[in-house]
Design an enzyme around this catalytic site. Structure first.
Site, PDB file in Angstrom:
ATOM      1  N   ASN A 140      33.686  42.014  36.383  1.00  0.00           N
ATOM      2  CA  ASN A 140      34.486  40.781  36.408  1.00  0.00           C
ATOM      3  C   ASN A 140      33.768  39.599  35.764  1.00  0.00           C
ATOM      4  O   ASN A 140      34.418  38.655  35.308  1.00  0.00           O
ATOM      5  CB  ASN A 140      34.795  40.363  37.852  1.00  0.00           C
ATOM      6  CG  ASN A 140      35.751  41.314  38.527  1.00  0.00           C
ATOM      7  OD1 ASN A 140      36.001  42.404  38.014  1.00  0.00           O
ATOM      8  ND2 ASN A 140      36.282  40.896  39.665  1.00  0.00           N
TER       9      ASN A 140
ATOM     10  N   ASP B 218      39.434  39.165  42.683  1.00  0.00           N
ATOM     11  CA  ASP B 218      39.551  40.597  42.961  1.00  0.00           C
ATOM     12  C   ASP B 218      40.858  41.154  42.413  1.00  0.00           C
ATOM     13  O   ASP B 218      40.941  42.333  42.065  1.00  0.00           O
ATOM     14  CB  ASP B 218      39.466  40.851  44.467  1.00  0.00           C
ATOM     15  CG  ASP B 218      38.195  40.258  45.050  1.00  0.00           C
ATOM     16  OD1 ASP B 218      37.136  40.859  44.879  1.00  0.00           O
ATOM     17  OD2 ASP B 218      38.274  39.169  45.632  1.00  0.00           O
TER      18      ASP B 218
ATOM     19  N   ASN C 197      33.480  51.414  43.879  1.00  0.00           N
ATOM     20  CA  ASN C 197      32.099  50.955  43.941  1.00  0.00           C
ATOM     21  C   ASN C 197      31.519  51.186  45.324  1.00  0.00           C
ATOM     22  O   ASN C 197      32.203  50.941  46.317  1.00  0.00           O
ATOM     23  CB  ASN C 197      32.052  49.446  43.632  1.00  0.00           C
ATOM     24  CG  ASN C 197      31.090  49.128  42.508  1.00  0.00           C
ATOM     25  OD1 ASN C 197      30.178  49.899  42.226  1.00  0.00           O
ATOM     26  ND2 ASN C 197      31.295  47.989  41.890  1.00  0.00           N
TER      27      ASN C 197
ATOM     28  N   ALA D  45      43.517  44.749  43.430  1.00  0.00           N
ATOM     29  CA  ALA D  45      43.112  44.966  42.042  1.00  0.00           C
ATOM     30  C   ALA D  45      44.127  45.849  41.313  1.00  0.00           C
ATOM     31  O   ALA D  45      44.637  45.481  40.251  1.00  0.00           O
ATOM     32  CB  ALA D  45      41.718  45.594  42.001  1.00  0.00           C
TER      33      ALA D  45
ATOM     34  N   LYS E   9      28.408  34.463  43.770  1.00  0.00           N
ATOM     35  CA  LYS E   9      29.501  34.168  42.834  1.00  0.00           C
ATOM     36  C   LYS E   9      29.293  32.791  42.192  1.00  0.00           C
ATOM     37  O   LYS E   9      29.507  32.616  40.990  1.00  0.00           O
ATOM     38  CB  LYS E   9      30.827  34.202  43.591  1.00  0.00           C
ATOM     39  CG  LYS E   9      32.039  34.162  42.696  1.00  0.00           C
ATOM     40  CD  LYS E   9      32.434  35.541  42.249  1.00  0.00           C
ATOM     41  CE  LYS E   9      33.680  35.523  41.401  1.00  0.00           C
ATOM     42  NZ  LYS E   9      34.174  36.877  41.158  1.00  0.00           N
TER      43      LYS E   9
ATOM     44  N   GLU F 235      38.193  34.849  46.936  1.00  0.00           N
ATOM     45  CA  GLU F 235      37.265  35.978  46.805  1.00  0.00           C
ATOM     46  C   GLU F 235      37.240  36.819  48.076  1.00  0.00           C
ATOM     47  O   GLU F 235      37.160  36.276  49.187  1.00  0.00           O
ATOM     48  CB  GLU F 235      35.857  35.409  46.545  1.00  0.00           C
ATOM     49  CG  GLU F 235      34.860  36.432  46.059  1.00  0.00           C
ATOM     50  CD  GLU F 235      35.017  36.749  44.573  1.00  0.00           C
ATOM     51  OE1 GLU F 235      35.635  35.928  43.860  1.00  0.00           O
ATOM     52  OE2 GLU F 235      34.542  37.803  44.144  1.00  0.00           O
TER      53      GLU F 235
ATOM     54  N   GLY G 237      46.089  48.271  45.707  1.00  0.00           N
ATOM     55  CA  GLY G 237      45.793  47.076  46.494  1.00  0.00           C
ATOM     56  C   GLY G 237      45.753  45.858  45.590  1.00  0.00           C
ATOM     57  O   GLY G 237      46.484  45.773  44.595  1.00  0.00           O
TER      58      GLY G 237
ATOM     59  N   TYR H 233      25.951   3.790  44.543  1.00  0.00           N
ATOM     60  CA  TYR H 233      26.541   3.680  45.878  1.00  0.00           C
ATOM     61  C   TYR H 233      26.991   2.234  46.057  1.00  0.00           C
ATOM     62  O   TYR H 233      27.438   1.605  45.104  1.00  0.00           O
ATOM     63  CB  TYR H 233      25.508   4.148  46.928  1.00  0.00           C
ATOM     64  CG  TYR H 233      26.164   4.578  48.217  1.00  0.00           C
ATOM     65  CD1 TYR H 233      27.037   5.659  48.250  1.00  0.00           C
ATOM     66  CD2 TYR H 233      25.893   3.905  49.416  1.00  0.00           C
ATOM     67  CE1 TYR H 233      27.650   6.046  49.443  1.00  0.00           C
ATOM     68  CE2 TYR H 233      26.502   4.296  50.611  1.00  0.00           C
ATOM     69  CZ  TYR H 233      27.381   5.360  50.615  1.00  0.00           C
ATOM     70  OH  TYR H 233      27.988   5.743  51.785  1.00  0.00           O
TER      71      TYR H 233
END
Lengths: 391, 391
Positions: A319, A160, A288, A196, A92, A134, A194, A37
């Site tokens: 994924n 996605d 899902n 995906a 995630k 996401e 959509g 610092y």
């Protein structure tokens, strides 16, 4: 299952949350403090001010990914808002760290306006090496990702949209290996266009597949229905990625096709429909938690290869096989974006994990815990990025 | 010193950066994956969706502070931009973690427009338990902090404004203890009425001190100079926090005062000036790295107590004594803001660390490495927050 729900709540309450931001250096002496610092932190700051690329040498930027959501389309829960989306984004980040040693930090937004989201992410981007979007609802997710890819000079990736397409392609590559078919000969129905589904269609088209048909809430995708689609489905038709069909129903559409790919709704496919497909069809039923048709039913109806989104059946299209290694590769290469060639390289790397003598109906996709995957994907993407850069 | 500069660069290059985002849970089995991510991460998400306060029970929010800068006023370096500011913000996050076990994450902004900064921080706030603004130039820092305190229901704190004022107050409290003077009797000159100086004046006024005079680049603060001040200095005059003076120069102003507080520029005070002050004056010369007058010179001229911003002299006025414990206290109390009473509680707690028989000229401020400080500050602020909440 009730037990698992309780276990999850307890797990999240324990710390609480699942993330910690730690220091990689020790601060025990005045000298430590002066180096990390004031006053000597001025040295890396001055170096970066002189040469902005040094931000990769002296800060965490190069290994830091923002996991960003507006909470508008979270898992199967829908539009639950930013705070409720936070456990998922933290999860995630845990996956990024666990599978690729990438530092990832969740950012949840109090706005769902695409323009405001684009501006906000642009303003916080300097400290990040990459952006993982996401659980943002379609078509906003497409608008936001496209805009940010134009604006920012770091990789932007809506998982996605692309994560599923990469792993699905890996599965198709191996299903073809297993059955001696050629990818480009496959006739495919995608249910759900959509975020995906649209990108699965685009990536498969890029691989030379020219017979892709669509099905969604509006029915069979066709110019007849044009006015009811959002712009991204219109583009798929206009770009000849998804072919317009005169057929009316899913049973009619699925007949004499080789592949069914579902990212849509539960139980919309039955055994009879599969029996009208070409011999040894591939069924990727990824809704899902309840798929378009269950693994046992699809197998009983004669499906050669069945993939689902579930961990309790073979060939899970997860994924997590793609995004950790993919980001690791682009971060290492300091690529400015993630392009189709990198996604294809990732898919091929995932597929190649399984050797010829291991490949069988129930093993066309490696396990999410296969430690070789992230490394193989990272290397393949890195090499592709280097080839792109040298062009 | 050249060696220290090199050492700092090497330290920052090693990891690189100083931060890592780690997972507090292990992911080794499919069950682990299903609990921390899909499908059972839906449980904490659903709980938060039903009761938003549960975000504190199931996520990292309650212990997570954003350290945010636009890079406009970094250390002594000035307007060096977001990337070059990043090492400093990472350093700040290291201090949060080291001294108070708070998870802090640096966000550097690509904009220096106050309205845009306010909007951006508002949009990313849901995942954070508190906001620490850092190294934003005056008067924007004041505009931004005030607006965010109105908008957000989490604590917002611009450390450059308030951190220094808290530790300065702690120093004054102990200097008065040492010399049997009363705080409210002190006549004070503050040199530099920017972000830090203005808030020192405000906090001292809150403590009952009614004789505070200002000095800055524009000269002695007075209504005569009114039109050249920015709004925050005008407010100090209008609120009677800083008294208007007819005197012209710093030597004239400092004469017959008890305290000089400098957050301004190097070498603007000399020995002769100190000798015209009341007996046993207190000199807090905090310009960094070169103070308004050096510690040895001030002592030679008769200063009773000398504080500086430097670690190589006694009584270092170091913000790290305040902000880690302060944030720990408000986070624990889930206070919605940080008010003057909490800052005063923090200052008193810092001062009280030094016992009567330990107190002497060169020990009115504890060491930044004194582990008791953050805990004492945290407890005092927590108790104050609880008192506020019960009102």
């Amino acid at each position: 299952m009730k037990n698992m729900k309780h276990k999850s709540l307890m797990l999240h309450k324990k710390h609480p949350g699942k993330l910690e931001v730690i220091s990689t250096i020790e601060l025990t002496t005045p000298e430590d403090l002066s180096l990390a610092y004031s006053p000597y932190v001025a040295e890396p700051s001055k170096a970066i001010h002189q040469n902005i690329k040094d931000v990769y040498n002296y800060t965490s930027k190069g290994n830091m990914v923002a996991v960003i959501s507006d909470g508008s389309a979270v898992l199967g829960l829908g539009n639950i808002g930013p705070e409720a989306a936070l456990p998922v984004m933290e999860g995630k980040a845990v996956l990024f760290k666990t599978f690729a040693n990438i530092d990832a930090f969740p950012i949840v937004l109090d706005t769902q306006d695409p323009k405001t989201i684009i501006d906000t992410i642009t303003h916080i981007a300097p400290g990040f090496g990459g952006i993982n979007l996401e659980d943002i609802s379609a078509p906003n997710c497409i608008i936001i990702e496209r805009a940010l890819k134009e604006i920012l000079d770091i990789p932007v990736f809506h998982d996605d949209q692309h994560g599923t397409s990469i792993v699905t392609l890996a599965g198709l590559i191996n299903a073809c290996r297993l059955t001696n078919r050629k990818l480009e000969d496959l006739e495919i129905v995608i249910s759900g266009l959509g975020a995906a589904g649209g990108n699965i269609a685009r990536l498969l088209h890029k691989m030379g597949i020219r017979h892709i048909y669509g099905y969604s809430l509006e029915g069979v995708t066709s110019y007849q229905h044009y006015q009811t689609y959002d712009f991204s489905v219109q583009e798929l038709l206009d770009d000849n990625i998804v072919l317009s069909s005169n057929l009316k129903t899913l049973p009619e559409l699925i007949k004499n096709k080789d592949v069914f790919i579902g990212v849509s709704a539960k139980n919309i496919v039955d055994k009879n429909m599969i029996q009208t497909m070409h011999q040894n069809p591939f069924i990727f039923a990824m809704a899902n938690p309840d798929p378009e048709i269950s693994y046992p039913e699809a197998k009983q109806a004669g499906a050669k290869v069945v993939g689902t989104g579930r961990s309790d059946y073979p060939n899970q299209i997860n994924n997590v096989l793609a995004f950790p290694g993919l980001f690791k590769g682009v971060l290492k290469a300091r690529a400015k974006n993630i392009n189709d060639e990198m996604k294809i390289a990732a898919a091929k790397a995932i597929a190649a994990i399984i050797k010829d003598d291991e490949l069988h109906d129930d093993y066309i996709i490696p396990s999410p815990f296969d430690k070789r995957v992230a490394e193989a994907v990272s290397n393949a993407v890195y090499e592709q990025a280097k080839r792109d850069a040298s062009k």
